[in-house]
Design a protein around this motif. Structure first.
Motif, PDB file in Angstrom:
ATOM      1  N   SER A 165      36.145  46.784  30.545  1.00 33.46           N
ATOM      2  CA  SER A 165      36.533  47.158  31.857  1.00 33.46           C
ATOM      3  C   SER A 165      37.450  46.214  32.754  1.00 33.46           C
ATOM      4  CB  SER A 165      35.509  47.806  32.663  1.00 33.46           C
ATOM      5  OG  SER A 165      34.790  48.743  32.177  1.00 33.46           O
ATOM      6  N   LEU A 166      37.000  44.843  32.659  1.00 32.38           N
ATOM      7  CA  LEU A 166      37.705  43.979  33.436  1.00 32.38           C
ATOM      8  C   LEU A 166      38.986  43.695  32.910  1.00 32.38           C
ATOM      9  CD1 LEU A 166      34.664  41.375  33.993  1.00 32.38           C
ATOM     10  CD2 LEU A 166      35.543  43.299  35.584  1.00 32.38           C
ATOM     11  N   VAL A 167      39.058  43.802  31.637  1.00 30.59           N
ATOM     12  CA  VAL A 167      40.348  43.384  30.637  1.00 30.59           C
ATOM     13  C   VAL A 167      41.160  44.692  31.109  1.00 30.59           C
ATOM     14  CG1 VAL A 167      41.473  43.390  28.411  1.00 30.59           C
ATOM     15  CG2 VAL A 167      39.493  42.073  28.775  1.00 30.59           C
ATOM     16  N   GLY A 168      40.804  46.007  30.984  1.00 29.35           N
ATOM     17  CA  GLY A 168      41.588  47.034  31.199  1.00 29.35           C
ATOM     18  C   GLY A 168      42.166  47.260  32.669  1.00 29.35           C
ATOM     19  N   CYS A 169      41.081  46.678  33.535  1.00 27.76           N
ATOM     20  CA  CYS A 169      41.790  46.806  35.108  1.00 27.76           C
ATOM     21  C   CYS A 169      42.888  45.874  35.299  1.00 27.76           C
ATOM     22  CB  CYS A 169      40.412  46.540  35.933  1.00 27.76           C
ATOM     23  SG  CYS A 169      39.473  47.931  36.063  1.00 27.76           S
ATOM     24  N   THR A 170      42.735  44.531  34.445  1.00 27.72           N
ATOM     25  CA  THR A 170      43.881  43.395  34.704  1.00 27.72           C
ATOM     26  C   THR A 170      44.838  43.971  34.001  1.00 27.72           C
ATOM     27  OG1 THR A 170      41.919  41.816  34.604  1.00 27.72           O
ATOM     28  CG2 THR A 170      44.123  41.006  34.381  1.00 27.72           C
ATOM     29  N   ALA A 171      44.895  44.679  32.706  1.00 23.34           N
ATOM     30  CA  ALA A 171      46.099  44.896  32.160  1.00 23.34           C
ATOM     31  C   ALA A 171      46.995  45.993  33.136  1.00 23.34           C
ATOM     32  CB  ALA A 171      45.724  45.575  30.758  1.00 23.34           C
ATOM     33  N   LEU A 172      46.270  46.975  33.699  1.00 21.90           N
ATOM     34  CA  LEU A 172      46.784  47.898  34.595  1.00 21.90           C
ATOM     35  C   LEU A 172      47.739  47.095  35.516  1.00 21.90           C
ATOM     36  CD1 LEU A 172      44.307  50.640  34.919  1.00 21.90           C
ATOM     37  CD2 LEU A 172      46.399  51.011  33.800  1.00 21.90           C
ATOM     38  N   ASN A 173      47.117  46.263  36.211  1.00 24.06           N
ATOM     39  CA  ASN A 173      47.606  45.322  37.181  1.00 24.06           C
ATOM     40  C   ASN A 173      48.807  44.717  36.830  1.00 24.06           C
ATOM     41  OD1 ASN A 173      47.302  44.760  40.115  1.00 24.06           O
ATOM     42  ND2 ASN A 173      47.073  42.587  39.230  1.00 24.06           N
ATOM     43  N   ILE A 174      48.639  44.031  35.555  1.00 23.18           N
ATOM     44  CA  ILE A 174      49.865  43.280  35.085  1.00 23.18           C
ATOM     45  C   ILE A 174      50.969  44.072  34.656  1.00 23.18           C
ATOM     46  CG2 ILE A 174      50.301  41.739  33.209  1.00 23.18           C
ATOM     47  CD1 ILE A 174      47.746  40.466  33.320  1.00 23.18           C
ATOM     48  N   HIS A 175      50.634  44.986  33.872  1.00 23.68           N
ATOM     49  CA  HIS A 175      51.947  45.852  32.973  1.00 23.68           C
ATOM     50  C   HIS A 175      52.248  46.793  33.910  1.00 23.68           C
ATOM     51  CE1 HIS A 175      51.060  43.295  29.547  1.00 23.68           C
ATOM     52  NE2 HIS A 175      49.905  43.595  29.456  1.00 23.68           N
ATOM     53  N   HIS A 176      51.590  47.411  35.019  1.00 18.43           N
ATOM     54  CA  HIS A 176      52.119  48.377  35.888  1.00 18.43           C
ATOM     55  C   HIS A 176      52.514  47.774  37.120  1.00 18.43           C
ATOM     56  CE1 HIS A 176      50.951  51.562  33.003  1.00 18.43           C
ATOM     57  NE2 HIS A 176      50.102  50.688  32.532  1.00 18.43           N
ATOM     58  N   ASN A 177      52.661  46.547  37.221  1.00 14.81           N
ATOM     59  CA  ASN A 177      53.405  46.035  38.545  1.00 14.81           C
ATOM     60  C   ASN A 177      52.705  46.441  39.727  1.00 14.81           C
ATOM     61  OD1 ASN A 177      55.109  44.023  37.068  1.00 14.81           O
ATOM     62  ND2 ASN A 177      56.416  45.864  36.640  1.00 14.81           N
ATOM     63  N   MET A 178      51.458  46.687  39.756  1.00 12.66           N
ATOM     64  CA  MET A 178      50.803  47.265  41.121  1.00 12.66           C
ATOM     65  C   MET A 178      51.105  46.371  42.083  1.00 12.66           C
ATOM     66  SD  MET A 178      47.383  48.642  39.589  1.00 12.66           S
ATOM     67  CE  MET A 178      47.374  50.143  38.754  1.00 12.66           C
ATOM     68  N   GLN A 179      51.674  46.806  43.141  1.00  8.24           N
ATOM     69  CA  GLN A 179      51.833  45.932  44.245  1.00  8.24           C
ATOM     70  C   GLN A 179      50.800  45.577  45.150  1.00  8.24           C
ATOM     71  OE1 GLN A 179      54.868  44.701  44.317  1.00  8.24           O
ATOM     72  NE2 GLN A 179      55.395  45.728  42.749  1.00  8.24           N
ATOM     73  N   SER A 180      49.840  46.387  45.438  1.00  9.97           N
ATOM     74  CA  SER A 180      48.733  46.065  45.984  1.00  9.97           C
ATOM     75  C   SER A 180      47.709  45.169  45.515  1.00  9.97           C
ATOM     76  CB  SER A 180      47.868  47.501  46.596  1.00  9.97           C
ATOM     77  OG  SER A 180      47.480  48.328  45.297  1.00  9.97           O
ATOM     78  N   GLU A 181      47.103  44.403  46.194  1.00  9.91           N
ATOM     79  CA  GLU A 181      45.966  43.433  45.479  1.00  9.91           C
ATOM     80  C   GLU A 181      44.888  44.264  45.145  1.00  9.91           C
ATOM     81  OE1 GLU A 181      43.251  39.954  47.404  1.00  9.91           O
ATOM     82  OE2 GLU A 181      45.383  39.988  47.996  1.00  9.91           O
ATOM     83  N   MET A 182      44.451  43.847  43.866  1.00 10.14           N
ATOM     84  CA  MET A 182      43.284  44.620  43.207  1.00 10.14           C
ATOM     85  C   MET A 182      42.174  44.247  43.954  1.00 10.14           C
ATOM     86  SD  MET A 182      41.967  44.289  39.616  1.00 10.14           S
ATOM     87  CE  MET A 182      43.428  44.447  38.700  1.00 10.14           C
ATOM     88  N   ASP A 183      41.283  45.551  44.227  1.00  7.81           N
ATOM     89  CA  ASP A 183      39.826  45.540  44.872  1.00  7.81           C
ATOM     90  C   ASP A 183      39.070  45.106  43.819  1.00  7.81           C
ATOM     91  OD1 ASP A 183      37.984  45.919  46.441  1.00  7.81           O
ATOM     92  OD2 ASP A 183      37.879  48.276  46.493  1.00  7.81           O
ATOM     93  N   VAL A 184      38.737  43.763  43.714  1.00  6.56           N
ATOM     94  CA  VAL A 184      37.737  43.009  42.945  1.00  6.56           C
ATOM     95  C   VAL A 184      36.567  43.624  43.074  1.00  6.56           C
ATOM     96  CG1 VAL A 184      36.799  41.027  42.047  1.00  6.56           C
ATOM     97  CG2 VAL A 184      39.085  41.223  42.284  1.00  6.56           C
TER      98      VAL A 184
END
Length: 200
Positions: A165-184
């Protein structure tokens, strides 16, 4: 102009290697195992010969990158293993620290993804020792927290689900250029509330 001292040379060497590894992590995120030393040199704004002086091939470079990431990961999660509180609290804290580290440091994300992929992109057995060290220093301590904190019937499976889950969430953030800060906090709370509900 006087010659550089041994300490100055070592400082330059350390700076160059960090520059090269940071560039390698960025190139790996773009190209995966297809990265070449030339790509790293361009990203680092260094001559090909300079990078080649430190690393004769990309596998040596990636091996150093992953070992360095392992040491940084271990340092990042250590507070969770040594803080006060129960095992469940420590497991959640461990997960938050790990997710933050993945977001901030691409090489840590690459390490976790590579471990999850069982190093299948890498030739031969050169990463067995790294994999064993990851198991002993990161994975098994986390599994033990899960075993004690959640009372999971299969703590390895639960730990794998959390790491995935942690890897998947990070991958989404990295590869989809999410502008908002991830809600850890929110992500880890969601993962653990779902796991605890399932274990009841």
């Amino acid at each position: 102009m006087s010659p550089r001292t041994k300490e100055q040379n070592e400082a330059i060497r350390e700076m160059r290697m960090n520059q090269i590894m940071q560039a390698a992590a960025e190139v790996y995120l773009e190209k995966g195992i297809q990265l070449e030393i030339r790509d790293v040199a361009v990203k680092a704004e260094l001559g090909y010969g300079t990078v080649y002086h430190y690393y004769k091939n990309k596998h040596m470079l990636l091996e150093d990158l992953l070992w360095d990431a392992l040491y940084r990961t271990e340092s990042a999660v250590l507070p969770a293993l040594t803080e006060d509180g129960g095992s469940l609290h420590k497991a959640e804290s461990f997960s938050r620290l790990l997710l933050r580290m993945c977001i901030q440091d691409p090489s840590v994300f690459i390490l976790l993804k590579t471990v999850a992929d069982n190093f299948h992109h890498f030739p031969g057995n050169r990463f067995i020792k790294l994999s064993d060290n990851f198991q002993q220093r990161i994975y098994l301590p986390f599994v033990e927290l899960i075993r004690e904190g959640i009372g999971s019937k299969s703590p390895e499976k639960t730990a794998n689900l959390i790491f995935g889950s942690l890897v998947g969430c990070t991958a989404l953030n990295i590869h989809h250029n999410m502008q908002s800060e991830m809600d850890v906090e929110g992500i880890v709370d969601m993962i653990f509330s779902g796991i605890q509900a399932k274990e009841r």
